[in-house]
Design a protein around this motif. Structure first.
Motif, short mmCIF file in Angstrom:
data_model
loop_
_atom_site.label_atom_id
_atom_site.label_comp_id
_atom_site.label_asym_id
_atom_site.label_seq_id
_atom_site.Cartn_x
_atom_site.Cartn_y
_atom_site.Cartn_z
N LEU A 1 -23.41 -3.81 -8.76
CA LEU A 1 -24.84 -3.68 -8.47
C LEU A 1 -25.66 -3.56 -9.75
O LEU A 1 -26.75 -4.13 -9.85
N CYS A 2 -25.14 -2.83 -10.72
CA CYS A 2 -25.84 -2.69 -12.00
C CYS A 2 -25.99 -4.05 -12.69
O CYS A 2 -27.06 -4.37 -13.21
N LEU A 3 -24.93 -4.84 -12.67
CA LEU A 3 -24.95 -6.14 -13.32
C LEU A 3 -25.94 -7.09 -12.63
O LEU A 3 -26.75 -7.75 -13.28
N ILE A 4 -25.85 -7.12 -11.29
CA ILE A 4 -26.74 -7.99 -10.53
C ILE A 4 -28.20 -7.59 -10.71
O ILE A 4 -29.07 -8.43 -10.95
N ALA A 5 -28.46 -6.28 -10.60
CA ALA A 5 -29.83 -5.79 -10.73
C ALA A 5 -30.38 -6.07 -12.12
O ALA A 5 -31.55 -6.47 -12.28
N THR A 6 -29.54 -5.87 -13.14
CA THR A 6 -29.99 -6.11 -14.52
C THR A 6 -30.35 -7.57 -14.73
O THR A 6 -31.39 -7.90 -15.31
N TRP A 7 -29.48 -8.47 -14.25
CA TRP A 7 -29.75 -9.90 -14.40
C TRP A 7 -31.04 -10.29 -13.68
O TRP A 7 -31.88 -11.01 -14.23
N ILE A 8 -31.21 -9.81 -12.45
CA ILE A 8 -32.41 -10.15 -11.67
C ILE A 8 -33.67 -9.65 -12.37
O ILE A 8 -34.68 -10.36 -12.46
N VAL A 9 -33.63 -8.41 -12.85
CA VAL A 9 -34.80 -7.83 -13.52
C VAL A 9 -35.18 -8.64 -14.76
O VAL A 9 -36.35 -8.97 -14.97
N PHE A 10 -34.18 -8.99 -15.58
CA PHE A 10 -34.48 -9.74 -16.81
C PHE A 10 -34.95 -11.17 -16.50
O PHE A 10 -35.80 -11.70 -17.22
N VAL A 11 -34.39 -11.79 -15.47
CA VAL A 11 -34.87 -13.11 -15.08
C VAL A 11 -36.32 -13.03 -14.61
O VAL A 11 -37.16 -13.86 -14.96
N PHE A 12 -36.61 -12.00 -13.81
CA PHE A 12 -37.97 -11.82 -13.30
C PHE A 12 -38.96 -11.58 -14.44
O PHE A 12 -40.07 -12.11 -14.44
N LEU A 13 -38.55 -10.78 -15.42
CA LEU A 13 -39.44 -10.42 -16.51
C LEU A 13 -39.62 -11.56 -17.52
O LEU A 13 -40.70 -11.74 -18.09
N THR A 14 -38.54 -12.32 -17.78
CA THR A 14 -38.58 -13.31 -18.86
C THR A 14 -38.58 -14.77 -18.38
O THR A 14 -39.02 -15.64 -19.11
N ARG A 15 -38.03 -15.01 -17.17
CA ARG A 15 -37.83 -16.36 -16.63
C ARG A 15 -36.80 -17.16 -17.42
O ARG A 15 -36.68 -18.37 -17.26
N TYR A 16 -36.05 -16.47 -18.28
CA TYR A 16 -34.97 -17.14 -19.03
C TYR A 16 -33.63 -16.71 -18.45
O TYR A 16 -33.22 -15.55 -18.61
N SER A 17 -32.92 -17.63 -17.80
CA SER A 17 -31.61 -17.31 -17.26
C SER A 17 -30.62 -16.95 -18.37
O SER A 17 -29.83 -16.02 -18.23
N SER A 18 -30.68 -17.69 -19.47
CA SER A 18 -29.75 -17.45 -20.57
C SER A 18 -29.97 -16.06 -21.19
O SER A 18 -29.01 -15.34 -21.46
N LEU A 19 -31.24 -15.69 -21.40
CA LEU A 19 -31.54 -14.38 -21.99
C LEU A 19 -31.09 -13.26 -21.05
O LEU A 19 -30.55 -12.24 -21.49
N ALA A 20 -31.30 -13.45 -19.75
CA ALA A 20 -30.87 -12.45 -18.77
C ALA A 20 -29.36 -12.28 -18.82
O ALA A 20 -28.85 -11.15 -18.75
N ALA A 21 -28.63 -13.39 -18.95
CA ALA A 21 -27.17 -13.32 -19.02
C ALA A 21 -26.71 -12.60 -20.28
O ALA A 21 -25.79 -11.77 -20.25
N ILE A 22 -27.35 -12.90 -21.40
CA ILE A 22 -26.98 -12.27 -22.68
C ILE A 22 -27.23 -10.76 -22.64
O ILE A 22 -26.36 -9.96 -23.01
N LEU A 23 -28.41 -10.36 -22.17
CA LEU A 23 -28.76 -8.94 -22.13
C LEU A 23 -27.87 -8.18 -21.14
O LEU A 23 -27.46 -7.04 -21.40
#
Length: 205
Positions: A126-148
């Protein structure tokens, strides 16, 4: 059978499982273009989202995570130690990245890596999924969300179940290394943002 033999067999099994390209198979079954020749050219869920829509991408994401989760979980049941679990999980990711069944042309291995981490516990997943979703929502960069998300994954693991910090850190390092080109494009402002059914893109995630 010795522990070393089991580890070697599981590494081979994980690599072969990872080599089954969900993106290519889903696109073939749904009559979509080959993801290796359309969009970003990357056979992964993000590119399938662009060329085939959300339902096709969701199928790819599920099966890519499964082929990381299954070998890791069974290896844990067989009593493999932390370093061996990390090597087995990396083997699944390398299968995705360099699939023997598809001319060694694979994706980034993000979903497979996160899938390998998921059996550690639902709270980590859940932490991983939520983190990825939040970063995608904030940045719109899938790659950056994956890295972070990959960078934070060992921190979450250490907090939730520190027995698996080493294998998760190994997977996270692999993810970051695989995104070196994305990191360069992010630095110079040339990375494309996430969008659906976009025929051409320079983002390779």
């Amino acid at each position: 059978m010795s522990a070393v033999t089991i580890t070697i067999l599981m590494i081979i099994t994980a690599y072969l499982a990872g080599s089954i390209s969900s993106a290519i198979l889903v696109c073939k079954l749904r009559g979509l273009p080959d993801p290796r020749t359309e969009g970003s050219g990357n056979p992964g869920a993000t590119n399938v989202l662009r060329i085939g829509g959300a339902s096709s991408a969701a199928l790819v994401l599920f099966f890519d995570m499964l082929k990381g989760a299954a070998p890791s979980y069974f290896s844990y049941v067989l009593g493999q130690d932390a370093v061996s679990l990390g090597l087995i999980a990396i083997a699944a990711c390398l299968g995705h990245i360099y699939p023997i069944f598809f001319n060694f042309q694979g994706g980034k291995g993000v979903a497979t890596a996160f899938g390998a981490m998921a059996p550690i516990g639902g709270d980590l997943a859940l932490c991983l999924i939520a983190t990825w979703i939040v970063f995608v929502f904030l940045t719109r960069y899938s790659s950056l969300a994956a890295i972070l998300t990959a960078i934070l994954a060992p921190v979450y693991t250490w907090w939730l179940d520190d027995r698996f910090t080493i294998p998760v850190a190994m997977l996270s390092l692999l993810i970051v290394i695989r995104h070196k080109d994305n990191i360069k494009r992010l630095r110079i402002g040339e990375e494309s943002k996430l969008s659906r059914k976009k025929k051409a893109s320079t983002e390779h995630n």
